[in-house]
Design an enzyme around this catalytic site. Structure first.
Site, PDB file in Angstrom:
ATOM      1  CB  THR A 257      -0.894  -0.007   1.263  1.00 49.87           C
ATOM      2  OG1 THR A 257      -1.716  -1.176   1.229  1.00 49.87           O
ATOM      3  CG2 THR A 257      -1.779   1.225   1.335  1.00 49.87           C
TER       4      THR A 257
ATOM      5  CE  LYS B 192       9.485   7.102   1.885  1.00 50.81           C
ATOM      6  NZ  LYS B 192       8.605   6.077   1.365  1.00 50.81           N
TER       7      LYS B 192
ATOM      8  CD  GLU C 234       1.366  -1.529   4.724  1.00 46.98           C
ATOM      9  OE1 GLU C 234       1.189  -0.766   3.774  1.00 46.98           O
ATOM     10  OE2 GLU C 234       1.983  -1.190   5.747  1.00 46.98           O
TER      11      GLU C 234
ATOM     12  CE  LYS D 272       5.020  -2.130   5.113  1.00 47.70           C
ATOM     13  NZ  LYS D 272       4.698  -1.033   4.179  1.00 47.70           N
TER      14      LYS D 272
HETATM   15  C1  5RP Z   1       1.344   2.239   4.153  1.00 48.82           C
HETATM   16  C2  5RP Z   1       2.805   2.023   4.187  1.00 48.82           C
HETATM   17  C3  5RP Z   1       3.609   2.504   3.038  1.00 48.82           C
HETATM   18  O1  5RP Z   1       4.377   1.448   2.541  1.00 48.82           O
HETATM   19  C4  5RP Z   1       4.511   3.615   3.481  1.00 48.82           C
HETATM   20  O2  5RP Z   1       3.718   4.611   4.099  1.00 48.82           O
HETATM   21  C5  5RP Z   1       5.306   4.205   2.314  1.00 48.82           C
HETATM   22  O3  5RP Z   1       4.449   4.909   1.497  1.00 48.82           O
HETATM   23  P1  5RP Z   1       4.941   5.616   0.159  1.00 48.82           P
HETATM   24  O4  5RP Z   1       5.303   4.543  -0.798  1.00 48.82           O
HETATM   25  O5  5RP Z   1       3.718   6.407  -0.268  1.00 48.82           O
HETATM   26  O6  5RP Z   1       6.099   6.526   0.495  1.00 48.82           O
HETATM   27  O7  5RP Z   1       3.370   1.480   5.116  1.00 48.82           O
HETATM   28  O8  5RP Z   1       0.718   1.870   5.360  1.00 48.82           O
END
Ligand code: 5RP
Length: 220
Positions: A28, A121, A103, A94
């Site tokens: 997600t 990240k 997840e 996450k």
């Molecule tokens: C969602 C998550 C996503 O993997 C995390 O927030 C990273 O998001 P993005 O790819 O938009 O940077 O853990 O619950």
């Protein structure tokens, strides 16, 4: 390259980890959304997907990728998802998109976790990103007090109800030097569904997008 281009590049690289004719786990968030776009281009090569959120399920549907209920599959060969932070041991935070519980479930059902991230990240110590904790609503204040006792600053995420009908508390100001221990400790608090530390089951492979290309890190 902007951040979206880096996300698109790692999402594209993750397609190489998708085995022929299988059902795969799909994460997600914005990086996972690029992966879903890529998956659509090879949808005839897979049987389908298990989604980690209603939002991703909807996107998979739009792209004509068959959706499966996790209860109807024996296991998944691979799970591809983004992260809010990832450290050198491939432990992650996450849940920025509030999908952490599903997840974690889909990741647990998968033989291989491929994490796809842009270089912003990557951290040495988890915790700069506020740690999401999914909490059963009646336990909100009890859990918030417990999280404050751990040294963090808990803040309820306003206006957010998870796919499971729960609330999210984001914990600011933690320096997570022992991720697996903290993951287990927070999960032990009554009222906590799960927290966003993925250390007991970290990623197996990290695809990290930077200006110099997609770097692959694998510890197992
Ligand atoms: C969602 C998550 C996503 O993997 C995390 O927030 C990273 O998001 P993005 O790819 O938009 O940077 O853990 O619950």
């Amino acid at each position: 390259m902007d951040q979206n281009e880096l996300k698109r590049a790692v999402a594209q690289a993750a397609l190489a980890y998708v085995p022929e004719g299988q059902i795969i786990g799909v994460g997600t968030g914005s990086t996972a959304n690029f992966f879903i776009e890529g998956l659509a281009s090879i949808r005839d090569r897979i049987r389908g997907a298990v989604a980690s959120s209603e939002a991703s399920a909807q996107r998979l549907r739009v792209h004509g990728i068959p959706l499966f209920d996790l209860n109807d599959v024996e296991g998944l060969s691979v799970y591809v998802d983004g992260a809010d932070e990832v450290d050198g041991g491939l432990c992650m935070i996450k849940g920025g998109g509030a999908a952490l519980t599903r997840e974690k479930i889909v990741a647990a059902a998968s033989s291989k976790f491929v994490c796809i991230c842009d270089a912003s990240k990557r951290v040495d110590v988890l915790g700069r990103f506020p740690l999401p904790v999914e909490v059963i609503p009646m336990a909100r204040e009890l859990v918030a007090r417990g999280l404050a006792e751990l040294g963090g600053r808990p803040k309820v995420r306003e206006g957010v109800i998870t796919d499971n009908g729960n609330v999210i508390i984001d914990v600011h100001g933690l320096s997570i030097t022992a991720p697996a221990e903290l993951e287990a400790r927070i999960n032990n608090m009554p009222g906590v569904v799960t927290n966003g530390i993925f250390a007991l089951r970290p990623a197996d492979v990290l695809l990290l997008g930077s200006e110099s290309g997609v770097q692959t890190l694998s510890l197992r």
